[in-house]
Design an enzyme around this catalytic site. Sequence first.
Site, PDB file in Angstrom:
ATOM      1  N   GLU A 233       0.848  -1.311   0.076  1.00 56.50           N
ATOM      2  CA  GLU A 233       0.072  -0.165  -0.002  1.00 56.50           C
ATOM      3  C   GLU A 233       0.765   1.231   0.046  1.00 56.50           C
ATOM      4  O   GLU A 233       1.467   1.378   1.108  1.00 56.50           O
ATOM      5  CB  GLU A 233      -0.839   0.078   1.518  1.00 56.50           C
ATOM      6  CG  GLU A 233      -1.926  -0.962   1.413  1.00 56.50           C
ATOM      7  CD  GLU A 233      -3.005  -1.031   0.928  1.00 56.50           C
ATOM      8  OE1 GLU A 233      -3.253  -0.151  -0.048  1.00 56.50           O
ATOM      9  OE2 GLU A 233      -3.824  -2.178   0.999  1.00 56.50           O
ATOM     10  N   ARG A 239      -5.272   3.629   8.614  1.00 55.64           N
ATOM     11  CA  ARG A 239      -5.915   2.245   8.446  1.00 55.64           C
ATOM     12  C   ARG A 239      -5.298   1.092   7.605  1.00 55.64           C
ATOM     13  O   ARG A 239      -5.891   0.227   7.528  1.00 55.64           O
ATOM     14  CB  ARG A 239      -7.151   2.624   8.143  1.00 55.64           C
ATOM     15  CG  ARG A 239      -7.569   3.470   6.998  1.00 55.64           C
ATOM     16  CD  ARG A 239      -8.862   3.722   6.764  1.00 55.64           C
ATOM     17  NE  ARG A 239      -9.544   4.670   7.909  1.00 55.64           N
ATOM     18  CZ  ARG A 239     -10.756   4.792   7.983  1.00 55.64           C
ATOM     19  NH1 ARG A 239     -11.502   4.332   6.997  1.00 55.64           N
ATOM     20  NH2 ARG A 239     -11.143   5.610   8.958  1.00 55.64           N
ATOM     21  N   GLU A 369     -13.540  -0.115   6.747  1.00 61.82           N
ATOM     22  CA  GLU A 369     -13.971  -1.448   6.261  1.00 61.82           C
ATOM     23  C   GLU A 369     -13.130  -2.512   7.290  1.00 61.82           C
ATOM     24  O   GLU A 369     -11.995  -2.138   7.153  1.00 61.82           O
ATOM     25  CB  GLU A 369     -13.503  -1.623   4.832  1.00 61.82           C
ATOM     26  CG  GLU A 369     -13.612  -3.013   4.199  1.00 61.82           C
ATOM     27  CD  GLU A 369     -12.844  -3.410   2.985  1.00 61.82           C
ATOM     28  OE1 GLU A 369     -12.626  -2.341   2.387  1.00 61.82           O
ATOM     29  OE2 GLU A 369     -12.315  -4.298   3.143  1.00 61.82           O
ATOM     30  N   SER A 372     -14.076  -8.274   4.210  1.00 59.93           N
ATOM     31  CA  SER A 372     -14.732  -8.383   3.056  1.00 59.93           C
ATOM     32  C   SER A 372     -14.910  -9.855   3.021  1.00 59.93           C
ATOM     33  O   SER A 372     -14.063 -10.797   3.314  1.00 59.93           O
ATOM     34  CB  SER A 372     -13.858  -7.978   1.815  1.00 59.93           C
ATOM     35  OG  SER A 372     -13.610  -6.576   1.819  1.00 59.93           O
TER      36      SER A 372
HETATM   37  O1  4AD Z   1     -10.979  -6.672   1.785  1.00 61.17           O
HETATM   38  P1  4AD Z   1      -9.636  -7.711   1.573  1.00 61.17           P
HETATM   39  O2  4AD Z   1      -8.674  -7.254   0.692  1.00 61.17           O
HETATM   40  O3  4AD Z   1     -10.056  -9.063   1.086  1.00 61.17           O
HETATM   41  C1  4AD Z   1      -9.648 -10.079   0.997  1.00 61.17           C
HETATM   42  O4  4AD Z   1      -8.299 -10.424   1.104  1.00 61.17           O
HETATM   43  C2  4AD Z   1     -10.370 -11.399   0.617  1.00 61.17           C
HETATM   44  N1  4AD Z   1      -9.506 -12.585   0.148  1.00 61.17           N
HETATM   45  C3  4AD Z   1     -11.371 -11.847   1.582  1.00 61.17           C
HETATM   46  C4  4AD Z   1     -12.263 -12.883   1.529  1.00 61.17           C
HETATM   47  O5  4AD Z   1     -12.405 -13.814   2.082  1.00 61.17           O
HETATM   48  N2  4AD Z   1     -12.974 -12.466   0.607  1.00 61.17           N
HETATM   49  O6  4AD Z   1      -8.839  -8.041   2.813  1.00 61.17           O
HETATM   50  C5  4AD Z   1      -9.751  -8.485   3.955  1.00 61.17           C
HETATM   51  C6  4AD Z   1      -9.547  -7.434   5.199  1.00 61.17           C
HETATM   52  C7  4AD Z   1     -10.169  -6.031   4.914  1.00 61.17           C
HETATM   53  O7  4AD Z   1     -11.450  -5.928   5.070  1.00 61.17           O
HETATM   54  C8  4AD Z   1      -9.396  -5.572   5.923  1.00 61.17           C
HETATM   55  O8  4AD Z   1     -10.019  -5.348   7.391  1.00 61.17           O
HETATM   56  C9  4AD Z   1      -8.299  -5.920   6.231  1.00 61.17           C
HETATM   57  O9  4AD Z   1      -8.226  -7.351   5.479  1.00 61.17           O
HETATM   58  N3  4AD Z   1      -6.954  -5.214   5.401  1.00 61.17           N
HETATM   59  C10 4AD Z   1      -6.059  -4.491   5.802  1.00 61.17           C
HETATM   60  N4  4AD Z   1      -5.872  -4.206   7.232  1.00 61.17           N
HETATM   61  C11 4AD Z   1      -4.899  -3.362   7.203  1.00 61.17           C
HETATM   62  N5  4AD Z   1      -3.967  -2.748   6.288  1.00 61.17           N
HETATM   63  C12 4AD Z   1      -4.155  -3.244   4.938  1.00 61.17           C
HETATM   64  N6  4AD Z   1      -3.335  -2.841   4.021  1.00 61.17           N
HETATM   65  C13 4AD Z   1      -5.236  -4.124   4.731  1.00 61.17           C
HETATM   66  N7  4AD Z   1      -5.723  -4.728   3.583  1.00 61.17           N
HETATM   67  C14 4AD Z   1      -6.849  -5.616   3.901  1.00 61.17           C
HETATM   68 MG    MG Z   2     -11.887  -5.246   0.982  1.00 68.62          MG
END
Ligand code: 4AD
Ligand code: MG
Length: 446
Positions: A233, A239, A369, A372
Amino acid sequence: MSIDDEIGEWRRTHYTSQLDSRLDNEHVTLMGYIASIRDHGNIVFVMLADKDGEVQLVFKRGKEVSNNSNSESISIPFFKVKSLKEHSCIAVKGKVKVSPNAPRGVEVVPEELKVLSLARSIPPFSVYSRTFPNLDLRLNLRAIDLRRYYMRAIFRIRHKVLKAIREFLDKEGFIEVNTPKIISTASEGGASLFPVFYFDREAFLAQSPQLYKEQLVTAFEKVFEIAPIFRAEPSRTNRHLAEAISVDIEEAFADYKDVMNLLERMITYTIEYIVKNANDELRIVNPMLTIPKTPFPRYTYDELIDMLRKNGYSIEWGDDLSSEHLTFLGRVINGYYFIVDWPSSIRPFYTKNNGKIAEAFDLMYNDLEISSGSSRINKKEELIERLKIQGLRVESFEYHLKVFDYGMPPHAGFGLGLERFLMTIAKLDNIRDATFYPRDIDRLIP
Ligand code: 4AD
Ligand code: MG
């Protein structure tokens, strides 16, 4: 340091949390670090802290010779007491005394003192300070920052959150798995991968256990993993981390509505557990924590687009919700809520959809968020189709696609960001305080 200041045969007999008036006049051996010192000349009060709490030590000049018959009588030279500094590591043998005015109702009068490690410098923050504005200074000295009672409370809550989640998923019949973190292809779109050297090839740090957890439902039906995810990122926000912990679950013979219900129950189970079992910690970080009501409200993407447009935001159907949109929504809708039925074009390739709308959800807390999830595609041809539409190379996913030749059950799952969930429980503004050693675009140490 003299040999007298080695731990030697000394072992702790009590943690400070075990001291109370029933131990009046008993001899105890305590170890820990110095939380604070109040020097009144001939009497010095030292707060000794260990992992569970603290107790007051009272050093008096003139009372420094021990007549303890079991050990050689050792005196505590007063200059040694005077030389103590906050954060130094010490061990004492001494006598418990009931003292109604002391913080624990008891204090300890030391008869022997070992200075196991004298702090060389005055630490930049007190263990009692709740907030300390300079985040970089704190993070540069993170291990010591974590001695602050406020930080310790956050991480003790984190421990209990993990315990509750594991307990909940175990009761629900899930088994815990671990999947590779060095991988060959992206699962969530290629933009935010960290490349690594893998022998003679390029590999990547896993963004998500997504494809592996899907594969594992073929054998185990219900799996979960609690492990790091890596996201390159480039943004500097309160966050996003480059390395976060994700609580991932995947369940066979279920759809997104089933796993939303599961997630909702997991959230309330965990918060209930914290409210019941983390009283001391909550008193410090978030005394107002309450168990959220279920079911959490569910809003469709379409409803929220309407709401945004009515309030003057210009947003096209198919656009992702920006942080500006989420800020607005978080002001209107409080607490935990789901956003469901997203445009398939903005969800990952594995998400089940009808060509336009995906069986997908985000769990929000105000504007944050925290999870997901979705129903997944379980038909190989459909998955290949989606890979192509999203511009991904089908060949790169052969190792995954071939699993779908052997009877892939319908399945669904979610990923919950542990740090973000902890932010909602411990009321944190910055995700960096929900992780021990944050990694972000500017930080690779400590
Ligand atoms: O929303 P994300 O990207 O979804 C997935 O990785 C899917 N594979 C999940 C699934 O089963 N469909 O990531 C899931 C969660 C996000 O909602 C967020 O809470 C956290 O992981 N997350 C992070 N938290 C902190 N820093 C980051 N860069 C994050 N990226 C995702
Ligand atoms: Mg997401």
